[in-house]
Design an enzyme around this catalytic site. Structure first.
Site, mmCIF file in Angstrom:
data_model
loop_
_atom_site.group_PDB
_atom_site.id
_atom_site.type_symbol
_atom_site.label_atom_id
_atom_site.label_comp_id
_atom_site.label_asym_id
_atom_site.label_seq_id
_atom_site.Cartn_x
_atom_site.Cartn_y
_atom_site.Cartn_z
ATOM 1 N N SER A 23 0.851 -1.188 0.000
ATOM 2 C CA SER A 23 0.000 0.000 0.000
ATOM 3 C C SER A 23 0.892 1.245 0.000
ATOM 4 O O SER A 23 1.766 1.373 -0.849
ATOM 5 C CB SER A 23 -0.960 -0.023 1.183
ATOM 6 O OG SER A 23 -2.048 0.834 0.944
ATOM 7 N N ASP A 72 -8.952 -5.087 -6.179
ATOM 8 C CA ASP A 72 -8.513 -4.118 -5.169
ATOM 9 C C ASP A 72 -8.754 -2.702 -5.680
ATOM 10 O O ASP A 72 -8.206 -2.316 -6.715
ATOM 11 C CB ASP A 72 -7.033 -4.327 -4.874
ATOM 12 C CG ASP A 72 -6.468 -3.296 -3.910
ATOM 13 O OD1 ASP A 72 -7.261 -2.637 -3.216
ATOM 14 O OD2 ASP A 72 -5.230 -3.170 -3.856
ATOM 15 N N HIS A 99 -6.282 -6.569 -1.749
ATOM 16 C CA HIS A 99 -5.242 -5.622 -1.380
ATOM 17 C C HIS A 99 -4.104 -6.302 -0.620
ATOM 18 O O HIS A 99 -4.315 -6.908 0.428
ATOM 19 C CB HIS A 99 -5.869 -4.534 -0.514
ATOM 20 C CG HIS A 99 -5.030 -3.320 -0.314
ATOM 21 N ND1 HIS A 99 -4.663 -2.480 -1.346
ATOM 22 C CD2 HIS A 99 -4.494 -2.777 0.803
ATOM 23 C CE1 HIS A 99 -3.958 -1.475 -0.872
ATOM 24 N NE2 HIS A 99 -3.827 -1.640 0.430
#
Length: 498
Positions: free
Chosen positions: A177, A432, A459
């Site tokens: 991320s 995602d 994710h």
């Protein structure tokens, strides 16, 4: 898999969209997450004996040496797999939260460290976890991705000196991320310090109005291969339209009772909080589908499409979903107070668990505001850009009109979703929502195999250790990551051989 771990994963990275109903559980579910990682480490015969926790003194301002102030930054080292003296170094980059010791004890990168005899190191992000000076606005001006990359460079030098490393100890960075973006940017800005980078679910494109997030959520809810359907999409759209109509029609008292709100959502701000909290259930389920917990796209769509009792419509499906959620979370009521949200974000103690700091970075660097103002969004049009950006001046005295320039600078500085990087592997799941801001297409020349898009994956799923229940596409993606890392290490060995 415990429910609390599932909730932790929803909270782990995506702070900007989360309502307070999800924030509350972050502290008490962290232990559940670590227990799982502890089990994985024990299963692989890794103990904490070889684990070193330390502090490095970092300049508060790397780019202004006139300021001599420093802060203590936390790191971990695991020597269990390291083949001295020339084994590679795998750097795990911390993101917007507390860095766990299990960052060097469990995960796919740890498995690869065992294969390649790598030294595992991890650095906590400045102003998060236990690497905080203070959270006052005056100090937060020193929180930025640029300073974080400089921290990584200084940390690399510290580790190199401590362990007498040479150019033959090849560094590979890993992150997921925001930390995945840092991994890519570290390679881009400091190519002489890190040989290759794996960037999982990395939003490298800053975006003020991130409406594409909910576009992907809607598309994923309609994807039959992961348990969605067009019928589910219609049900979600109809249910939020009914909820919004009830609020705007002056029925907020009844809505408050139906959803067991802790207070009646009378003000527009409180009504948006309610809508965000309910929408979060959908967003989080899509973002982490099949990764953890009882709620998946399949289960969610079953709830939204099952037959209703006579006299009940789409509105009541959301009521039931909220009831199920509160029951699982053991919450007596749903918190919808915007004033309390503001109060929480204004806390300058580490009780905020990173939310204040991350919101500051959205104002100064990234945006990432997940809005619902276009016709493609399944949720409420009341979830506007203004409802989120208004917090920047309220919390940090950052004028709203400066946000576009802040975000433009980030993209110009790093290259956005068209970075000129080499030996960076971008990994994304195709359901995602964050993939919309990452690199999902291959480049040209040396960079022609830079993107891996995992069908039906969520994710940062590739970062987890292998599970028997993993989709074939996810297993194949991990194999591709292993091939690329192996190829980088072989290439480096040829470059740096005596």
């Amino acid at each position: 898999m415990t429910l609390s771990l599932w909730l932790m994963m929803i909270l782990l990275i995506d702070f900007t969209s989360s309502g307070r109903v999800l924030w509350k559980i972050k502290a008490r579910v962290r232990e559940a997450q670590e227990q799982k990682a502890q089990g994985q480490a024990a299963m692989h015969g890794v103990s904490a004996v070889q684990l070193l926790e330390g502090l490095i003194q970092q300049p508060l301002q790397h780019f202004n040496r006139k300021n001599a102030k420093t802060f203590s930054q936390r790191f971990f080292v695991n020597e269990a797999h390291w083949k001295r003296p020339h084994g590679p170094v795998f750097l795990y980059i911390g993101g917007e939260g507390l860095l766990s010791k299990y960052s060097v004890l469990a995960g796919h990168h740890v498995s690869m460290a065992g294969q390649h005899g790598a030294l595992l190191v991890a650095l906590e992000h400045r102003f998060y976890g236990q690497s905080i000076i203070s959270l006052g606005t005056q100090d937060l001006q020193h929180l930025s991705s640029q300073e974080a990359l400089a921290d990584l460079a200084a940390f690399r030098q510290h580790i190199s000196q401590k362990y007498n490393l040479t150019c033959r100890n090849v560094w590979i960075s890993f992150g997921g991320s925001y930390a995945g973006a840092l991994s890519a940017w570290f390679r881009g800005k400091f190519p002489h310090l890190v040989y290759g980078a794996v960037a999982s679910s990395a939003p490298v494109q800053a975006k003020l109005d991130f409406s594409a997030y909910n576009l992907v959520v809607g598309r994923s809810l309609g994807d039959e291969s992961v348990g969605g359907s067009e019928r589910c999409v219609r049900a979600v759209r109809e249910s939020f339209a009914s909820l919004e109509a009830a609020l705007l029609g002056g029925n907020e008292t009844q809505v408050g009772k139906d959803f067991c709100c802790c207070e009646t959502p009378k003000s527009p701000e409180d009504q948006v909080e309610l809508l965000k909290n309910v929408a979060d259930i959908f967003m989080g389920t899509v973002q982490y589908n099949e990764e953890v917990g009882p709620l998946t796209i399949t289960r969610l769509c079953d709830i939204m499409t099952e037959a209703q009792a006579e006299g009940e419509g789409a509105y009541h499906k959301l009521v039931k979903l909220a009831e199920n959620y509160r029951s699982m979370e053991k919450e007596s009521c749903l918190e919808v107070s915007w004033a309390k949200t503001l109060q929480c974000l204004n806390k300058t103690t580490d009780e905020s668990f990173g939310y204040r700091q991350w919101f500051y970075q959205t104002c100064t660097e990234f945006g990432f505001y997940q809005t619902c103002e276009d016709s493609s969004c399944l949720f409420s049009r009341m979830m506007t850009l203004q409802s989120q950006t208004q917090l920047c001046p309220l919390l940090f005295n950052i004028p709203q009109h400066t946000l576009p320039a802040n975000i433009d600078f980030t993209n110009q500085y790093y290259g956005g979703d068209q970075p000129q990087t080499h030996r960076v592997l971008y990994i994304n799941g195709d359901i995602d929502p964050w993939m919309a801001l990452s690199v999902v297409r291959n480049g040209t020349g040396e960079d022609k195999h830079r993107a891996v898009l995992i069908q039906g994956s969520a994710h940062c799923a590739d970062m987890n250790s292998l599970r028997s229940s993993d989709r074939t596409s996810l297993k194949q993606a991990r194999e591709e990551i292993e091939r690329r890392v192996s190829a980088w290490l072989k290439s480096a060995a040829l470059e740096y051989r005596d």
